[in-house]
Design a protein around this motif. Sequence first.
Motif, PDB file in Angstrom:
ATOM      1  N   LEU A   5       0.826  -1.194   0.000  1.00  0.00           N
ATOM      2  CA  LEU A   5       0.000   0.000   0.000  1.00  0.00           C
ATOM      3  C   LEU A   5       0.866   1.252   0.000  1.00  0.00           C
ATOM      4  O   LEU A   5       0.583   2.223  -0.703  1.00  0.00           O
ATOM      5  CB  LEU A   5      -0.933   0.023   1.217  1.00  0.00           C
ATOM      6  CG  LEU A   5      -1.836   1.238   1.116  1.00  0.00           C
ATOM      7  CD1 LEU A   5      -3.270   0.851   1.023  1.00  0.00           C
ATOM      8  CD2 LEU A   5      -1.649   2.201   2.245  1.00  0.00           C
ATOM      9  N   TRP A   6       1.937   1.197   0.774  1.00  0.00           N
ATOM     10  CA  TRP A   6       2.837   2.343   0.799  1.00  0.00           C
ATOM     11  C   TRP A   6       3.339   2.631  -0.607  1.00  0.00           C
ATOM     12  O   TRP A   6       3.372   3.769  -1.075  1.00  0.00           O
ATOM     13  CB  TRP A   6       4.008   2.061   1.747  1.00  0.00           C
ATOM     14  CG  TRP A   6       5.119   3.011   1.525  1.00  0.00           C
ATOM     15  CD1 TRP A   6       5.250   4.264   2.022  1.00  0.00           C
ATOM     16  CD2 TRP A   6       6.234   2.809   0.663  1.00  0.00           C
ATOM     17  NE1 TRP A   6       6.379   4.863   1.532  1.00  0.00           N
ATOM     18  CE2 TRP A   6       7.007   4.002   0.704  1.00  0.00           C
ATOM     19  CE3 TRP A   6       6.668   1.747  -0.129  1.00  0.00           C
ATOM     20  CZ2 TRP A   6       8.171   4.145  -0.027  1.00  0.00           C
ATOM     21  CZ3 TRP A   6       7.834   1.891  -0.849  1.00  0.00           C
ATOM     22  CH2 TRP A   6       8.576   3.083  -0.793  1.00  0.00           C
ATOM     23  N   LEU A   7       3.716   1.529  -1.286  1.00  0.00           N
ATOM     24  CA  LEU A   7       4.277   1.673  -2.627  1.00  0.00           C
ATOM     25  C   LEU A   7       3.248   2.279  -3.569  1.00  0.00           C
ATOM     26  O   LEU A   7       3.532   3.228  -4.310  1.00  0.00           O
ATOM     27  CB  LEU A   7       4.688   0.287  -3.126  1.00  0.00           C
ATOM     28  CG  LEU A   7       5.433   0.191  -4.435  1.00  0.00           C
ATOM     29  CD1 LEU A   7       6.707   0.964  -4.352  1.00  0.00           C
ATOM     30  CD2 LEU A   7       5.726  -1.270  -4.734  1.00  0.00           C
ATOM     31  N   GLY A   8       2.040   1.729  -3.517  1.00  0.00           N
ATOM     32  CA  GLY A   8       1.006   2.218  -4.424  1.00  0.00           C
ATOM     33  C   GLY A   8       0.673   3.679  -4.188  1.00  0.00           C
ATOM     34  O   GLY A   8       0.621   4.472  -5.129  1.00  0.00           O
ATOM     35  N   THR A   9       0.487   4.054  -2.938  1.00  0.00           N
ATOM     36  CA  THR A   9       0.083   5.438  -2.677  1.00  0.00           C
ATOM     37  C   THR A   9       1.233   6.403  -2.873  1.00  0.00           C
ATOM     38  O   THR A   9       1.033   7.516  -3.357  1.00  0.00           O
ATOM     39  CB  THR A   9      -0.485   5.583  -1.263  1.00  0.00           C
ATOM     40  OG1 THR A   9       0.404   4.980  -0.336  1.00  0.00           O
ATOM     41  CG2 THR A   9      -1.833   4.922  -1.165  1.00  0.00           C
ATOM     42  N   THR A  10       2.440   5.992  -2.533  1.00  0.00           N
ATOM     43  CA  THR A  10       3.575   6.897  -2.747  1.00  0.00           C
ATOM     44  C   THR A  10       3.791   7.127  -4.220  1.00  0.00           C
ATOM     45  O   THR A  10       4.011   8.256  -4.672  1.00  0.00           O
ATOM     46  CB  THR A  10       4.846   6.306  -2.121  1.00  0.00           C
ATOM     47  OG1 THR A  10       4.632   6.110  -0.744  1.00  0.00           O
ATOM     48  CG2 THR A  10       6.035   7.224  -2.315  1.00  0.00           C
ATOM     49  N   ALA A  11       3.726   6.032  -4.994  1.00  0.00           N
ATOM     50  CA  ALA A  11       3.918   6.198  -6.430  1.00  0.00           C
ATOM     51  C   ALA A  11       2.834   7.088  -7.003  1.00  0.00           C
ATOM     52  O   ALA A  11       3.097   7.942  -7.856  1.00  0.00           O
ATOM     53  CB  ALA A  11       3.917   4.831  -7.107  1.00  0.00           C
ATOM     54  N   MET A  12       1.608   6.919  -6.491  1.00  0.00           N
ATOM     55  CA  MET A  12       0.523   7.739  -7.005  1.00  0.00           C
ATOM     56  C   MET A  12       0.731   9.196  -6.649  1.00  0.00           C
ATOM     57  O   MET A  12       0.463  10.084  -7.447  1.00  0.00           O
ATOM     58  CB  MET A  12      -0.811   7.250  -6.432  1.00  0.00           C
ATOM     59  CG  MET A  12      -1.988   7.797  -7.192  1.00  0.00           C
ATOM     60  SD  MET A  12      -3.450   6.822  -6.986  1.00  0.00           S
ATOM     61  CE  MET A  12      -3.756   7.090  -5.271  1.00  0.00           C
ATOM     62  N   ASP A  13       1.242   9.451  -5.450  1.00  0.00           N
ATOM     63  CA  ASP A  13       1.500  10.836  -5.055  1.00  0.00           C
ATOM     64  C   ASP A  13       2.546  11.472  -5.951  1.00  0.00           C
ATOM     65  O   ASP A  13       2.468  12.646  -6.284  1.00  0.00           O
ATOM     66  CB  ASP A  13       2.030  10.894  -3.621  1.00  0.00           C
ATOM     67  CG  ASP A  13       0.942  10.655  -2.609  1.00  0.00           C
ATOM     68  OD1 ASP A  13       1.271  10.439  -1.438  1.00  0.00           O
ATOM     69  OD2 ASP A  13      -0.237  10.696  -2.992  1.00  0.00           O
ATOM     70  N   ILE A  14       3.560  10.664  -6.318  1.00  0.00           N
ATOM     71  CA  ILE A  14       4.633  11.235  -7.118  1.00  0.00           C
ATOM     72  C   ILE A  14       4.266  11.204  -8.589  1.00  0.00           C
ATOM     73  O   ILE A  14       4.937  11.807  -9.417  1.00  0.00           O
ATOM     74  CB  ILE A  14       5.952  10.507  -6.784  1.00  0.00           C
ATOM     75  CG1 ILE A  14       6.263  10.757  -5.314  1.00  0.00           C
ATOM     76  CG2 ILE A  14       7.092  10.953  -7.633  1.00  0.00           C
ATOM     77  CD1 ILE A  14       7.570  10.219  -4.862  1.00  0.00           C
ATOM     78  N   GLY A  15       3.194  10.501  -8.939  1.00  0.00           N
ATOM     79  CA  GLY A  15       2.699  10.595 -10.302  1.00  0.00           C
ATOM     80  C   GLY A  15       2.581   9.286 -11.035  1.00  0.00           C
ATOM     81  O   GLY A  15       2.030   9.242 -12.119  1.00  0.00           O
ATOM     82  N   ALA A  16       3.074   8.191 -10.450  1.00  0.00           N
ATOM     83  CA  ALA A  16       3.051   6.926 -11.190  1.00  0.00           C
ATOM     84  C   ALA A  16       1.814   6.140 -10.797  1.00  0.00           C
ATOM     85  O   ALA A  16       1.840   5.344  -9.877  1.00  0.00           O
ATOM     86  CB  ALA A  16       4.315   6.131 -10.869  1.00  0.00           C
ATOM     87  N   THR A  17       0.731   6.354 -11.526  1.00  0.00           N
ATOM     88  CA  THR A  17      -0.540   5.766 -11.115  1.00  0.00           C
ATOM     89  C   THR A  17      -0.626   4.279 -11.355  1.00  0.00           C
ATOM     90  O   THR A  17      -1.352   3.580 -10.659  1.00  0.00           O
ATOM     91  CB  THR A  17      -1.685   6.444 -11.891  1.00  0.00           C
ATOM     92  OG1 THR A  17      -1.349   7.797 -12.092  1.00  0.00           O
ATOM     93  CG2 THR A  17      -2.966   6.367 -11.115  1.00  0.00           C
ATOM     94  N   THR A  18       0.085   3.774 -12.362  1.00  0.00           N
ATOM     95  CA  THR A  18      -0.032   2.345 -12.679  1.00  0.00           C
ATOM     96  C   THR A  18       0.396   1.482 -11.507  1.00  0.00           C
ATOM     97  O   THR A  18      -0.185   0.437 -11.246  1.00  0.00           O
ATOM     98  CB  THR A  18       0.888   2.017 -13.870  1.00  0.00           C
ATOM     99  OG1 THR A  18       0.707   3.016 -14.842  1.00  0.00           O
ATOM    100  CG2 THR A  18       0.549   0.676 -14.449  1.00  0.00           C
ATOM    101  N   VAL A  19       1.408   1.922 -10.800  1.00  0.00           N
ATOM    102  CA  VAL A  19       1.930   1.130  -9.701  1.00  0.00           C
ATOM    103  C   VAL A  19       0.859   0.928  -8.645  1.00  0.00           C
ATOM    104  O   VAL A  19       0.789  -0.127  -8.012  1.00  0.00           O
ATOM    105  CB  VAL A  19       3.174   1.826  -9.102  1.00  0.00           C
ATOM    106  CG1 VAL A  19       3.703   1.067  -7.922  1.00  0.00           C
ATOM    107  CG2 VAL A  19       4.237   1.981 -10.157  1.00  0.00           C
ATOM    108  N   PHE A  20       0.019   1.927  -8.480  1.00  0.00           N
ATOM    109  CA  PHE A  20      -1.088   1.800  -7.523  1.00  0.00           C
ATOM    110  C   PHE A  20      -1.955   0.609  -7.884  1.00  0.00           C
ATOM    111  O   PHE A  20      -2.307  -0.212  -7.031  1.00  0.00           O
ATOM    112  CB  PHE A  20      -1.903   3.099  -7.548  1.00  0.00           C
ATOM    113  CG  PHE A  20      -3.141   3.071  -6.724  1.00  0.00           C
ATOM    114  CD1 PHE A  20      -4.388   2.884  -7.309  1.00  0.00           C
ATOM    115  CD2 PHE A  20      -3.084   3.234  -5.352  1.00  0.00           C
ATOM    116  CE1 PHE A  20      -5.535   2.864  -6.550  1.00  0.00           C
ATOM    117  CE2 PHE A  20      -4.232   3.210  -4.581  1.00  0.00           C
ATOM    118  CZ  PHE A  20      -5.464   3.023  -5.178  1.00  0.00           C
TER     119      PHE A  20
END
Lengths: 424, 225, 234
Positions: free
Chosen positions: A146-161
């Motif tokens: 979850l950390w990975l998904g939300t952090t990536a989404m915050d920085i702009g990488a939505t696919t990882v979410f």
Amino acid sequence: MKTRTVEYVVGRNPELGMDGRPVQVPVFPVGVEPELQGERMLINIGPQHPATHGVLRLVLELDGETVVRCIPHIGYLHSSFEKLGEYRTWNQIVPLTDRMDYLAPLIYNCAYAMAVEKLMGIEVTERCKVVRVICMELDRIFSHLLWLGTTAMDIGATTVFLYAFQERERIYSLHESFTGARITTSATRIGGMLADLPEGWTDQLRHFLDTFPETLDEIETLLTNNQIWIGRTKDVGVISAEDAINMGLTGPNLRASGVPYDVRKDRPYYDYDTYDFDVPVGEHGDCYDRYLVRMEEMRQSVRILKQALDRLPDGPINVDDPRVILPPKADVMSDMESMIHHFKVVMEGIKAPPGESWFSVESSKGELGMYVVSDGGSKPVRWRVRGPSFINLSALPKMVEGHLLSDVIAINASLDIVLGEIDR
Amino acid sequence: MGLIQLKGRQERAVQPGIFPGGPAWLTTKLDFVVNWARRNSLWPMPFGTACCAIEMMAAAASKYDIARFGMERMSFSPRQADLLICAGRVTYKMAPVLRRIWDQMPQPKWAIAMGACASSGGVFDVYSMVQGIDTIIPVDVYVPGCPPRPEGLIYGILLVHEKIRGESLTRPELRAEDPERVGKANKLPEVIDQVALPFGNSTSQNRVSGLVSTAAVARPLDRKS
Amino acid sequence: MAERVEEARETPVEGEAVGVGEGAATGSGHPSVDALRERFGSAILHHEVQAGDEHVVFIVPERNVEILGWLKDEPTQAYDFLKDLTAVDYGGGRPLQVVYQLWSMAHRRELRVKAELPLDALEIDSVVGLWAAADWLEREVYDMFGIRFRGHPDLRRILMPDNYEEGHPLRKDFPLRGRFSRAEQTRRALAVSVEDVYIPQELEIVAIGSRQDGTDQSAGALPSTPERAGGSEA
């Protein structure tokens, strides 16, 4: 339109471009408008905000785009778990522990049960120990995803979410087949677990462990060598090892700064010293290192899980202690003594001897400490949760000083905070 | 070709709203179109505070995709949102924020109270927790669960769709908002006290760790709570 | 010589109590406890062992900074990590205990230090100067128990709203559902104004910003230079 490019050093190493020279980024030159120098702005982020990872409120003092000061405000989710715990019997507190760190509920369930068992002097069975290790490591992966998904989404990488949540769905299924609930598992009881592992659960888990690293590799190809990701996270939010120790940081945040402190290695519990695993330790203490540490921790957790599955012994899951464990339901329905026993344990609650105990485990966020104080009754006098995110967040003002506004979001995300545990 | 006016309606005072008077054939067709448009792309305002927010995120992820309802665009600005999904427990410190976000949402707007904590306070019958967000904002659908599964949330969303289906532009009171009530609680103080009374097992859960008996109430202040 | 505070401490907490003054012949089992007794003598009131292996030392509250500072700075102790700082209220008029949970990274040792405060004198010196982690932890203890920490740079409520008037929640005389009725709590919650939500340090930012130069700062006057290019956000 003519643009004038200025090499503006913002306190971090500039990236080298393809020709070996520093990449120059066009920015608004600072010296042009003298009357704007020194203007400070007050910006409020939250408590309702997409990128604060919960109801966190940050008040920033900005000089242009640079953060001069950051004042976090918490308490928007204060559910008084600790007060509520004083009115609940020892087993009734287990569902409360799910709701504190809702990203890794099994870790909290286990940590609480371990603290009370230490207080009561109960030694759980071997099978229970291994099952709890499995639960804790599985939830470590769960929380990091979850950390990975939300952090990536915050920085702009939505696919990882989406990838991370797809893997989380598989862990949700594992949670559900074992405990009946996806998130609020309430899996432990004092002296054991709510039930033994169902048939085929270990096979499901093995299948997950076999296929999960591929997804992790896929996510790594998206992020780890991605220049945008590196540019947003490298040398951002640096905290030195001395500062980290003094400010009480724990978990991947501390290890990314170079301090090799992991409760599993330094104060091992449940035979963690017999498992073969490594603890990743970073160097620079920036967001990128925290990212790398967590990615590697997920892989190490897979390693531990495989070993735990191999050594899972047969036997009872609950300790054979009539003071704490309910008798089997079939006996309760047929035998008078068992019914009375069941009645007393449920209605009065189990009693702990007077005393106190502190137990810390390595949670996905850091060192989770459970401090329980008993006066001999069936409810605690004090139940204190040392939530790692509470102390990790207090280091945020120091980490964001001098950074840009967008870095605040990246740094906040890299701390991996959960407000349920901060506000309790 | 103008509107079809029903006989006997003209002498009524003009009511506020687009179409004064009762529903007519054209207005029902228009209602159908308007409601179809409104419900098929409800942009949620995710007011996620705690565990339910994680299930809401799971509902937005690929397995329980709410993009099939047109809701993948989570609107974090209340000005562009239609549906406030309050996912998680709301404390009294957070209550004014919730009320302000609700007030900032333009009509038409609907609210879902997702989870037991948003519906009634959940497990948290404590000093800091709002006992149900319907004391703060008007709620259309309550989704029970702790946390409700994503399918539960989706069922709640479908109930909101049903509600929207039944609306009509000829009923302005559905979308009316009283400017005097901005920033104020949604229920009267007496009603708030009434709905927040402990019930069920909560009435016997206010005993502190008595050393011996299960009957003595150690803290007198709790006896009448 | 040894100040026994046993009479005042009627807390029904049992553990293997090792009395003051007996440490000479038999070791207490924890090197820090022996060293503390040797160095601070009468300021160390009591030592006990809880839950099998947890060593708890009771100290005189007035010398907490001195003792904890020594524990932190002395190389043989090196308790450089403050794991937790909390308080316990046993109820019934008994003193509140402030609990410091310490860990030494170098020696991998744990120690719990407690200081007891009578209910009519809930004040103790802050240890923020020793461990920065104590900042928020002490604020939380103040918020929940009402213990004031002298010397804390910013002692205000952290979990409850700043203007919370019902008291200190984790005290035993505080009822679970609060002192006011739900309607009153709701009314107070919704009656916040913008100024209530910002603390004085934050409101000063706006005041300073508008004072620093004579130009009008309202509505953020933007420069109209043609060379203004985009920022450096990714």
